[in-house]
Design a protein around this motif. Structure first.
Motif, mmCIF file in Angstrom:
data_model
loop_
_atom_site.group_PDB
_atom_site.id
_atom_site.type_symbol
_atom_site.label_atom_id
_atom_site.label_comp_id
_atom_site.label_asym_id
_atom_site.label_seq_id
_atom_site.Cartn_x
_atom_site.Cartn_y
_atom_site.Cartn_z
ATOM 1 N N VAL A 68 -3.224 -9.295 9.743
ATOM 2 C CA VAL A 68 -1.779 -9.459 9.847
ATOM 3 C C VAL A 68 -1.419 -10.859 9.361
ATOM 4 N N VAL A 69 -0.577 -10.910 8.342
ATOM 5 C CA VAL A 69 -0.170 -12.180 7.728
ATOM 6 C C VAL A 69 1.315 -12.375 8.009
ATOM 7 N N GLU A 70 1.682 -13.514 8.570
ATOM 8 C CA GLU A 70 3.078 -13.761 8.930
ATOM 9 C C GLU A 70 3.487 -15.176 8.559
ATOM 10 N N SER A 71 4.691 -15.294 7.992
ATOM 11 C CA SER A 71 5.258 -16.601 7.659
ATOM 12 C C SER A 71 6.779 -16.486 7.651
ATOM 13 N N LYS A 72 7.423 -17.372 8.390
ATOM 14 C CA LYS A 72 8.886 -17.447 8.425
ATOM 15 C C LYS A 72 9.537 -16.095 8.729
ATOM 16 N N GLY A 73 8.970 -15.364 9.667
ATOM 17 C CA GLY A 73 9.543 -14.095 10.076
ATOM 18 C C GLY A 73 9.219 -12.926 9.169
ATOM 19 N N GLN A 74 8.488 -13.159 8.078
ATOM 20 C CA GLN A 74 8.077 -12.070 7.189
ATOM 21 C C GLN A 74 6.633 -11.683 7.502
ATOM 22 N N LYS A 75 6.347 -10.390 7.388
ATOM 23 C CA LYS A 75 5.057 -9.871 7.846
ATOM 24 C C LYS A 75 4.448 -8.928 6.823
ATOM 25 N N LEU A 76 3.158 -9.094 6.616
ATOM 26 C CA LEU A 76 2.355 -8.227 5.752
ATOM 27 C C LEU A 76 1.136 -7.803 6.538
ATOM 28 N N VAL A 77 0.890 -6.493 6.631
ATOM 29 C CA VAL A 77 -0.291 -5.987 7.315
ATOM 30 C C VAL A 77 -1.206 -5.341 6.274
ATOM 31 N N LEU A 78 -2.419 -5.870 6.177
ATOM 32 C CA LEU A 78 -3.408 -5.379 5.216
ATOM 33 C C LEU A 78 -4.322 -4.409 5.939
ATOM 34 N N ILE A 79 -4.183 -3.118 5.609
ATOM 35 C CA ILE A 79 -4.764 -2.056 6.428
ATOM 36 C C ILE A 79 -6.148 -1.602 5.956
ATOM 37 N N GLY A 80 -6.714 -2.280 4.968
ATOM 38 C CA GLY A 80 -8.072 -1.951 4.549
ATOM 39 C C GLY A 80 -8.210 -0.500 4.136
ATOM 40 N N ASP A 81 -9.138 0.212 4.781
ATOM 41 C CA ASP A 81 -9.407 1.608 4.440
ATOM 42 C C ASP A 81 -8.856 2.574 5.492
ATOM 43 N N LEU A 82 -7.727 2.227 6.118
ATOM 44 C CA LEU A 82 -7.066 3.205 6.969
ATOM 45 C C LEU A 82 -6.489 4.343 6.134
ATOM 46 N N MET A 83 -6.366 4.116 4.828
ATOM 47 C CA MET A 83 -5.991 5.203 3.926
ATOM 48 C C MET A 83 -6.725 5.032 2.604
ATOM 49 N N HIS A 84 -6.962 6.168 1.930
ATOM 50 C CA HIS A 84 -7.656 6.144 0.645
ATOM 51 C C HIS A 84 -6.854 6.790 -0.476
ATOM 52 N N VAL A 85 -6.065 7.817 -0.146
ATOM 53 C CA VAL A 85 -5.409 8.603 -1.192
ATOM 54 C C VAL A 85 -3.924 8.715 -0.884
ATOM 55 N N GLN A 86 -3.132 7.942 -1.591
ATOM 56 C CA GLN A 86 -1.690 7.915 -1.372
ATOM 57 C C GLN A 86 -1.059 9.300 -1.455
ATOM 58 N N SER A 87 -1.469 10.086 -2.434
ATOM 59 C CA SER A 87 -0.827 11.374 -2.696
ATOM 60 C C SER A 87 -1.070 12.399 -1.594
ATOM 61 N N VAL A 88 -2.053 12.149 -0.733
ATOM 62 C CA VAL A 88 -2.389 13.104 0.326
ATOM 63 C C VAL A 88 -2.078 12.545 1.714
ATOM 64 N N GLN A 89 -2.565 11.346 1.999
ATOM 65 C CA GLN A 89 -2.583 10.880 3.386
ATOM 66 C C GLN A 89 -1.253 10.331 3.894
ATOM 67 N N PHE A 90 -0.317 9.980 3.033
ATOM 68 C CA PHE A 90 1.002 9.611 3.537
ATOM 69 C C PHE A 90 1.776 10.863 3.943
ATOM 70 N N ASP A 91 1.692 11.903 3.148
ATOM 71 C CA ASP A 91 2.351 13.161 3.513
ATOM 72 C C ASP A 91 1.699 13.788 4.743
ATOM 73 N N ASP A 92 0.382 13.644 4.852
ATOM 74 C CA ASP A 92 -0.355 14.249 5.961
ATOM 75 C C ASP A 92 -1.413 13.267 6.460
ATOM 76 N N PRO A 93 -1.046 12.385 7.398
ATOM 77 C CA PRO A 93 -1.996 11.376 7.889
ATOM 78 C C PRO A 93 -3.201 11.953 8.625
ATOM 79 N N SER A 94 -3.169 13.246 8.956
ATOM 80 C CA SER A 94 -4.284 13.852 9.691
ATOM 81 C C SER A 94 -5.507 14.081 8.817
ATOM 82 N N VAL A 95 -5.370 13.918 7.500
ATOM 83 C CA VAL A 95 -6.494 14.160 6.587
ATOM 84 C C VAL A 95 -7.464 12.982 6.636
ATOM 85 N N THR A 96 -8.706 13.271 6.970
ATOM 86 C CA THR A 96 -9.737 12.232 7.026
ATOM 87 C C THR A 96 -10.633 12.332 5.788
ATOM 88 N N ILE A 97 -11.660 11.476 5.746
ATOM 89 C CA ILE A 97 -12.493 11.388 4.545
ATOM 90 C C ILE A 97 -13.953 11.210 4.927
#
Length: 318
Positions: free
Chosen positions: A231-260
Motif C-alpha cells: 500500500v503506497v500513500e502520499s498526500k491522501g492519494q493511495k495505490l494498492v499493488l495487489i501482486g498476483d491476486l489476479m492474473h487474467v483481466q478478461s476473466v477474473q474481474f467479471d468473475d472473481p471466483s475463478v482461481t488458477i
C-alpha cells in the motif's frame, strides 16, 4: 531539340524515376516496441511502472473455470489462448527512498521477458540507485530479476519479503518434498535471493507492517504462503499493488471466483481477491498488478456480481 539532347533528357528522366522509386521503396518492418515504462505522480511520490516483457500463457488450461465460459470471456475482450500476459514491476520514488516492488523474471521464462533493467535505465534510473526492493512473493516472474548470474542485480539494495514465503521457498527440505515439476520454483528463489542472503541484505518481515514512510506491507496470503500486497500513500492519494491476486483481466474481474493453478492455497487466494476487489471498488483508490496489461494501473467499479476495470487515463507527470 537535337537528337543528342533528347537522348540525354530520356536518360535523365529514367535516372530520376529510378531514384524516386528507390526513395519510396517499402521500409523494412521494425517489430520492436517502445521502452516499457510509464510514469505518474501519486501525491508527492513518483511512480514508474516497469514492464519486464510479456509471456504467452495457456490461460484456458490454467484457470479453474468451464472451458466454454473462459473462451466466451476471451472473445468478449477480443483475445484467444494463449494469452499474451504482461509482467510488471513498480518503482516508487518517495523523495528519500527509491523502492522497487518486484523485479521481473530475468531469464527464467525465455527471451520475451527479462527487460526490466533495460526499461529501468530507459526511465532514467540505474540499478545502483535502488535502495529497497519489496517482493510480493517468490515466484520466478516476480523475484528472478533480483540476480544477474550469481551477483546482485541491485548491489546497493536491501531486499524484503514476508518470512512465510522465505521459510517456504528458501527451504531445501521443502524443495526435496515438492513434486518434480515444482522444484524449479524453489531453485529459482534460492538463486535469486542468494546474492542478498549471503551478505545480510535480505531482511524478511512478519506480516503487515510499515516498511518506509508511505509504503506498507499488507498480508494477502494464499497465492503463496507469504503473498503480500503493498500500500503506497502520499498526500491522501493511495495505490494498492495487489501482486498476483489476479492474473487474467478478461476473466477474473467479471468473475472473481475463478482461481488458477499457480495458487498454493486457492481458497485463501480467492478470499483475498474478493476482499481486495471489494475494497478497491468501495474506496476508489488506484490499483496496480503484475499481470494487468501494461501499464497495469487502474480503478475498479462494482458491476453486478463482478467488477469493471477502468485503466488509468494517459497522463504526463507535472
Amino acid at each position: 531539340m537535337t537528337k543528342q539532347f533528347a537522348a540525354r533528357r530520356t536518360v535523365l528522366f529514367a535516372a530520376l524515376a529510378f531514384a524516386g522509386s528507390a526513395a519510396f521503396a517499402a521500409a523494412p518492418m521494425v517489430k520492436t516496441q517502445a521502452p516499457g515504462y510509464y510514469r505518474t505522480m501519486l501525491g508527492d511520490f513518483e511512480v514508474t511502472v516497469l514492464n519486464d516483457g510479456t509471456v504467452d500463457l495457456p490461460m484456458d488450461k490454467l484457470l479453474h473455470a468451464k472451458p466454454a465460459k473462459t473462451e466466451a470471456a476471451f472473445k468478449k475482450y477480443f483475445l484467444k489462448a494463449p494469452i499474451e500476459t504482461s509482467v510488471n514491476a513498480f518503482l516508487i520514488n518517495t523523495g528519500s527512498k527509491l523502492v522497487l516492488i518486484d523485479t521481473g523474471a530475468a531469464s527464467a521464462f525465455g527471451p520475451t521477458l527479462g527487460k526490466l533493467i533495460t526499461n529501468l535505465k530507459a526511465a532514467g534510473y540505474q540499478p545502483e540507485q535502488v535502495d529497497e526492493i519489496y517482493i510480493t512473493h517468490m515466484h520466478p516472474d516476480h523475484a528472478s530479476g533480483l540476480a544477474a548470474g550469481d551477483k546482485a542485480a541491485f548491489p546497493n539494495a536491501i531486499v524484503r519479503a514476508d518470512k512465510r514465503d522465505a521459510d517456504f521457498w528458501l527451504s531445501k527440505v521443502n524443495m526435496k518434498k515438492a513434486p518434480e515439476a515444482s522444484k524449479g520454483f524453489f531453485q529459482g528463489a534460492m538463486a535469486a535471493f542468494g546474492p542478498y542472503t549471503n551478505v545480510g541484505k535480505f531482511q524478511p518481515f512478519d506480516g503487515s507492517t510499515e516498511l518506509v514512510p508511505g509504503i506498507k506491507a499488507s498480508s494477502s496470503f494464499g497465492h503463496t504462503p507469504g503473498h503480500t500486497t503493498y500500500v503506497v500513500e502520499s498526500k491522501g492519494q493511495k495505490l494498492v499493488l495487489i501482486g498476483d491476486l489476479m492474473h487474467v483481466q478478461s476473466v477474473q474481474f467479471d468473475d472473481p471466483s475463478v482461481t488458477i493453478d499457480f495458487d498454493t492455497d486457492s481458497k485463501k487466494a480467492l478470499a483475498e481477491r474478493k476482499a481486495a476487489f471489494a475494497d478497491a471498488a468501495k474506496q476508489g483508490y488506484l490499483i496496480g498488478a503484475a499481470h494487468l496489461p501494461f501499464p497495469g494501473l487502474g480503478h475498479l467499479r462494482a458491476a453486478g456480481k463482478g467488477y469493471q476495470y477502468i485503466p488509468v487515463n494517459y497522463t504526463i507527470p507535472r
